[in-house]
Design a protein around this motif. Structure first.
Motif, mmCIF file in Angstrom:
data_model
loop_
_atom_site.group_PDB
_atom_site.id
_atom_site.type_symbol
_atom_site.label_atom_id
_atom_site.label_comp_id
_atom_site.label_asym_id
_atom_site.label_seq_id
_atom_site.Cartn_x
_atom_site.Cartn_y
_atom_site.Cartn_z
ATOM 1 N N LEU A 161 15.005 69.962 32.578
ATOM 2 C CA LEU A 161 15.071 70.908 33.453
ATOM 3 C C LEU A 161 15.439 72.457 32.982
ATOM 4 C CD1 LEU A 161 17.417 69.716 36.013
ATOM 5 C CD2 LEU A 161 14.868 70.875 36.396
ATOM 6 N N TYR A 162 15.579 73.087 31.704
ATOM 7 C CA TYR A 162 16.157 73.889 31.228
ATOM 8 C C TYR A 162 15.146 73.966 30.417
ATOM 9 C CZ TYR A 162 17.518 76.566 26.497
ATOM 10 O OH TYR A 162 17.036 77.503 25.430
ATOM 11 N N LYS A 163 14.385 73.034 29.297
ATOM 12 C CA LYS A 163 12.697 73.814 28.824
ATOM 13 C C LYS A 163 11.919 73.727 29.895
ATOM 14 C CE LYS A 163 13.379 72.839 24.889
ATOM 15 N NZ LYS A 163 14.380 73.847 23.490
ATOM 16 N N LYS A 164 11.612 73.815 30.731
ATOM 17 C CA LYS A 164 11.094 73.716 32.238
ATOM 18 C C LYS A 164 11.119 75.488 32.809
ATOM 19 C CE LYS A 164 9.077 71.966 36.648
ATOM 20 N NZ LYS A 164 7.360 71.937 36.160
ATOM 21 N N ASN A 165 12.801 75.591 33.049
ATOM 22 C CA ASN A 165 12.690 76.729 34.617
ATOM 23 C C ASN A 165 13.145 77.821 32.903
ATOM 24 O OD1 ASN A 165 12.455 75.158 36.469
ATOM 25 N ND2 ASN A 165 13.980 74.311 36.578
ATOM 26 N N ASP A 166 13.577 77.638 31.985
ATOM 27 C CA ASP A 166 14.614 79.055 31.173
ATOM 28 C C ASP A 166 13.669 79.046 29.948
ATOM 29 O OD1 ASP A 166 16.592 78.481 33.214
ATOM 30 O OD2 ASP A 166 17.776 77.850 31.948
ATOM 31 N N ILE A 167 13.082 77.863 28.859
ATOM 32 C CA ILE A 167 11.825 77.960 28.206
ATOM 33 C C ILE A 167 10.503 78.586 28.758
ATOM 34 C CG2 ILE A 167 11.389 77.647 25.860
ATOM 35 C CD1 ILE A 167 14.436 78.344 26.489
ATOM 36 N N LYS A 168 10.530 77.633 29.630
ATOM 37 C CA LYS A 168 8.413 78.129 30.820
ATOM 38 C C LYS A 168 7.905 77.361 29.832
ATOM 39 C CE LYS A 168 10.647 81.155 33.675
ATOM 40 N NZ LYS A 168 11.081 80.269 35.150
ATOM 41 N N TRP A 169 8.133 76.181 29.190
ATOM 42 C CA TRP A 169 7.584 75.509 28.587
ATOM 43 C C TRP A 169 5.657 75.061 30.147
ATOM 44 C CZ3 TRP A 169 9.729 71.086 25.220
ATOM 45 C CH2 TRP A 169 10.169 71.523 24.423
#
Length: 124
Positions: free
Chosen positions: A56-64
């Motif tokens: 969720l962090y990589k998808k939503n915050d880092i925008k992978w």
């Protein structure tokens, strides 16, 4: 033996025995290292919730992108399946569909199809 060196060695050997390409090995190893750094604990102690929060962090915050998420998912799942022999429920839930992108160059068939759709004003 140092845990970090131990997991790295085991993963590297298993990737080689599994016939993974050098670049795939690098990405899979990086995916485990980044997961461990994010969670702040050894990978074998991670929970489904830890892995869920990481993605969720990589998808939503880092925008992978979904492609990047999927590559890291494959590396992490490989580690849990092949090294830890641990079936995590979260892997059944995670899906990163391939994004549909237009090609930079149209094929001959695609050009013909586009041209076949053109109507001239005199046809109305």
């Amino acid at each position: 033996m140092n845990f970090e060196n131990d997991w790295y060695r085991k993963m590297e050997e298993t990737l080689q025995l599994n016939g993974k390409a050098k670049q795939t090995q690098k990405v899979y190893l990086r995916s485990i290292r980044q997961l461990q750094e994010y969670c702040g604990k050894p990978v074998e102690k991670l929970t489904n919730n830890d892995i869920k929060n990481y993605f969720l962090y990589k998808k939503n915050d880092i925008k992978w992108s979904n492609v990047t998420l999927n590559i890291h998912y494959c590396g992490i799942k490989f580690y849990f399946d092949k090294i830890l022999d641990k079936n995590m429920e979260i892997f059944k839930m995670l899906k990163f569909p391939q994004e549909e992108k237009l090609p930079s160059v149209l094929s001959i068939e695609e050009v013909k199809e586009v041209l076949s759709k053109i109507r001239f004003f005199r046809d109305y």
